[in-house]
Design a protein around this motif. Structure first.
Motif, mmCIF file in Angstrom:
data_model
loop_
_atom_site.group_PDB
_atom_site.id
_atom_site.type_symbol
_atom_site.label_atom_id
_atom_site.label_comp_id
_atom_site.label_asym_id
_atom_site.label_seq_id
_atom_site.Cartn_x
_atom_site.Cartn_y
_atom_site.Cartn_z
ATOM 1 N N ILE A 1 0.849 -1.195 0.000
ATOM 2 C CA ILE A 1 0.000 0.000 0.000
ATOM 3 C C ILE A 1 0.887 1.248 0.000
ATOM 4 O O ILE A 1 2.077 1.180 0.338
ATOM 5 N N GLU B 1 -1.271 7.823 1.957
ATOM 6 C CA GLU B 1 -2.098 7.899 3.156
ATOM 7 C C GLU B 1 -2.867 6.606 3.445
ATOM 8 O O GLU B 1 -3.563 6.511 4.457
ATOM 9 N N GLU B 2 -2.762 5.625 2.551
ATOM 10 C CA GLU B 2 -3.333 4.301 2.864
ATOM 11 C C GLU B 2 -2.597 3.687 4.060
ATOM 12 O O GLU B 2 -3.170 2.880 4.793
#
Length: 350
Positions: A286, A289-290
């Motif tokens: 990922i 901001e994930e």
């Protein structure tokens, strides 16, 4: 047991004395006042168990006195019995609406007054006992939950000590991670971008949870953890599994401990602290901001701590050099906004 005190509020002396005598006959202590202002002052300094309050008084009527009593946190639970010479349904309705518990008319019938007094004193005492029991029960539940949480935290820290020893990290390494995560989180609180995301409780929690980041190292062979040469591809795959192993360790606890901020944050940190800002990290790939903010903070702090500590294959870098090296990875491995804040506070880091 202390004799209950009953406050009489009436501007007519004959009424005050009549109620005084009835209250004494019932075995209670009367406290007499002739105005609403006097009554409010008495309630400020005296423990009162029941108020008998006349409605029709000059300057401040009984309804206003009742409202002020009910607005005060310390006195709002005290039962109030209204008195009036008029059996007016509107008065009765208004009295109940502003918080009155009962209503008696003049002239006073001693047996009725005593019966009403006894009923409301018993109700008041029962209410206080229930509130006290509820308070004690809440404290007991909170204390039990705190003990369970501490026990689980101690188990995690015990596993962490094993993982630390396997990796040849000392206690100071874990303490530096904790302190530096706290310093960085506290500074992020002051920024416009992160102020709403980091309350005080978050700062306290990340200080406790950050050292748990590599708890999955308990499942990594010591010879890999302590290897000074470059890892082989297979060894790298084994090493990277520590994030998933650590997440599984915490998953069982999290399933039982829903709502526990420490466990939930620890789980995010353990699983995602090796993710990279550009998506090139592991275990899930990922990006941006994930990645949970707590894992982003721990990622850059652990990298800083590693660079500023001696290793078997190199000496520790200075703070300035370590931050310079981290800057080369800002926007790639690390959130550039976090790096900017870290750079600003580098002198505060330990």
């Amino acid at each position: 047991m202390t004799t209950p005190k009953i406050l009489v509020v009436d501007d007519v002396e004959a009424n005050r004395f009549a109620l005084r005598d009835i209250i004494r006959q019932a075995g209670y202590t009367p406290v007499l006042t002739e105005s609403g202002m006097q009554a409010i002052k008495v309630l400020e300094r005296t423990q009162i168990d029941l108020v008998i309050l006349d409605i029709a008084m000059p300057e401040m009527d009984g309804f206003e006195v009742c409202r002020q009593i009910k607005e005060n946190v310390r006195t709002r639970e005290i039962p109030i019995i209204f008195t009036s010479a008029l059996d007016n349904p509107q008065d009765i309705k208004q009295g109940f609406a502003c918080g009155g518990a009962d209503y008696i008319t003049k002239p006073f019938v001693p047996d009725i007054v005593k019966a009403r007094i006894n009923i409301h004193l018993k109700l008041y005492e029962t209410t206080r006992q229930l509130q006290d029991m509820n308070h004690k029960l809440q404290l007991s539940v909170i204390e039990q939950l705190r003990r369970v949480e501490n026990e689980k935290r101690n188990v995690l820290y015990a596993l962490l000590r094993v993982a630390r020893e396997n990796a040849a990290y000392d206690v100071a390494h874990m303490e530096r991670i904790s302190k530096n995560c706290r310093v960085l989180a506290e500074t992020l609180q002051l920024t416009k971008e992160y102020a709403d995301l980091i309350p005080d409780a978050y700062v306290d929690t990340i200080e406790l949870a950050a050292p748990v980041c590599d708890i999955g190292n308990v499942a990594v062979p010591t010879e890999i953890l302590q290897k000074t040469d470059r890892l082989t591809p297979e060894e790298s795959r084994i090493m990277q599994r520590h994030t998933e192993v650590g997440e599984r360790i915490l998953q069982g606890i999290d399933d039982e401990e829903q709502g526990n901020d420490f466990i939930q944050m620890s789980r995010d940190i353990v699983k995602y602290h090796h993710e990279s800002w550009d998506g090139s990290g592991y275990p899930t790939g990922i990006a941006g901001e994930e990645i949970p903010l707590s894992a982003q903070i721990v990622n850059i702090v652990t990298a800083y701590c590693a660079l500023t500590e001696d290793r078997s294959y190199r000496s520790a870098f200075s703070k300035e050099k370590a931050v310079e090296i981290l800057g080369e990875e800002a926007g790639v491995k690390f959130n550039p906004a976090l790096y900017d804040v870290l750079y600003m506070i580098k002198r505060q880091l330990v």
